[in-house]
Design a protein around this motif. Structure first.
Motif, PDB file in Angstrom:
ATOM      1  N   MET A   6       0.827  -1.189   0.000  1.00 14.25           N
ATOM      2  CA  MET A   6       0.000   0.000   0.000  1.00 14.25           C
ATOM      3  C   MET A   6       0.867   1.246   0.000  1.00 14.25           C
ATOM      4  O   MET A   6       1.851   1.329   0.708  1.00 14.25           O
ATOM      5  CB  MET A   6      -0.907   0.004   1.230  1.00 14.25           C
ATOM      6  N   LYS A   7       0.477   2.218  -0.820  1.00  9.37           N
ATOM      7  CA  LYS A   7       1.215   3.472  -0.864  1.00  9.37           C
ATOM      8  C   LYS A   7       0.737   4.378   0.257  1.00  9.37           C
ATOM      9  O   LYS A   7      -0.448   4.615   0.413  1.00  9.37           O
ATOM     10  CB  LYS A   7       1.008   4.169  -2.205  1.00  9.37           C
ATOM     11  N   TYR A   8       1.687   4.888   1.012  1.00 14.67           N
ATOM     12  CA  TYR A   8       1.361   5.832   2.072  1.00 14.67           C
ATOM     13  C   TYR A   8       1.642   7.232   1.543  1.00 14.67           C
ATOM     14  O   TYR A   8       2.681   7.812   1.802  1.00 14.67           O
ATOM     15  CB  TYR A   8       2.194   5.550   3.330  1.00 14.67           C
ATOM     16  N   SER A   9       0.700   7.771   0.784  1.00 13.47           N
ATOM     17  CA  SER A   9       0.892   9.090   0.191  1.00 13.47           C
ATOM     18  C   SER A   9      -0.055  10.095   0.831  1.00 13.47           C
ATOM     19  O   SER A   9      -1.030   9.724   1.484  1.00 13.47           O
ATOM     20  CB  SER A   9       0.637   9.035  -1.320  1.00 13.47           C
ATOM     21  N   ASN A  12      -3.603   9.598  -0.394  1.00 10.29           N
ATOM     22  CA  ASN A  12      -4.327   8.552   0.326  1.00 10.29           C
ATOM     23  C   ASN A  12      -4.730   9.013   1.718  1.00 10.29           C
ATOM     24  O   ASN A  12      -5.791   8.658   2.221  1.00 10.29           O
ATOM     25  CB  ASN A  12      -3.492   7.278   0.411  1.00 10.29           C
ATOM     26  N   GLY A  13      -3.877   9.802   2.371  1.00 13.52           N
ATOM     27  CA  GLY A  13      -4.212  10.351   3.686  1.00 13.52           C
ATOM     28  C   GLY A  13      -5.432  11.253   3.623  1.00 13.52           C
ATOM     29  O   GLY A  13      -6.322  11.182   4.477  1.00 13.52           O
ATOM     30  N   ILE A  14      -5.482  12.115   2.594  1.00 12.51           N
ATOM     31  CA  ILE A  14      -6.634  13.008   2.426  1.00 12.51           C
ATOM     32  C   ILE A  14      -7.885  12.192   2.137  1.00 12.51           C
ATOM     33  O   ILE A  14      -8.965  12.473   2.675  1.00 12.51           O
ATOM     34  CB  ILE A  14      -6.349  14.039   1.316  1.00 12.51           C
ATOM     35  N   CYS A 102       0.559   8.251   6.215  1.00 19.66           N
ATOM     36  CA  CYS A 102       0.359   8.776   4.861  1.00 19.66           C
ATOM     37  C   CYS A 102       0.977  10.161   4.701  1.00 19.66           C
ATOM     38  O   CYS A 102       1.364  10.550   3.602  1.00 19.66           O
ATOM     39  CB  CYS A 102      -1.126   8.825   4.522  1.00 19.66           C
ATOM     40  N   PHE A 103       1.065  10.910   5.779  1.00 20.02           N
ATOM     41  CA  PHE A 103       1.662  12.245   5.727  1.00 20.02           C
ATOM     42  C   PHE A 103       3.133  12.232   6.158  1.00 20.02           C
ATOM     43  O   PHE A 103       3.702  13.267   6.485  1.00 20.02           O
ATOM     44  CB  PHE A 103       0.854  13.224   6.586  1.00 20.02           C
TER      45      PHE A 103
END
Length: 147
Positions: A6-9, A12-14, A102-103
């Motif tokens: 999973m990408k923690y970008s 994705n956080g937003i 994510c951040f």
């Protein structure tokens, strides 16, 4: 593991933050505009354990507890059953950890020691037993939710 890719970008956080607000808003709207809890309480069968033993099982009062939480009455929710609040706090902390990751902040909000959770389980079990013997800890049974 499936979760490792999973990408923690930030995107994705937003999306996670937006998803939480949408879920909470949907739950509040459903509660406000329907009688979902009244219907749920009319179709949920009575607790077999309570019917046979006249004791409260660990699940007794969870539906009323969640409804009280949605209505903002935390103390009444605790009186019905503390499990939704305890699990809600744990799940929310895990959710915040995911959003922070994510951040770019790898912050651990929950303890990672097994003994902490073993103690939590024993405290909850002790409460579940004690509420069968102390009147101030028993769930309140009223027809408030049937209106």
């Amino acid at each position: 593991m499936a979760g490792d890719d999973m990408k923690y970008s930030k995107k994705n956080g937003i999306l996670l933050i937006i998803a939480l607000f949408v879920a909470v808003a949907a739950a509040l709207l459903v509660h406000h505009y329907t009688n979902a809890f009244t219907v749920a309480m009319s179709i949920i069968p009575p607790c077999s354990f309570n019917e046979i033993t006249r004791l409260f099982c660990p699940g007794c009062g969870i539906t009323r507890s969640i409804r009280s939480l949605i209505e903002g009455d935390i103390l009444l929710s605790l009186r019905y059953n503390p499990l939704p609040i305890v699990f809600g706090i744990l799940l929310f902390a895990l959710y915040l950890e995911l959003v922070l990751k994510c951040f770019g902040k790898d912050k651990k909000l929950l303890p990672r020691k097994l003994w902490v959770y073993i103690i939590l389980i024993f405290v909850l079990l002790a409460y579940m037993v004690a509420r069968n013997f102390f009147v101030n800890l028993t769930p309140i049974y009223t027809d408030v939710f049937l209106n």
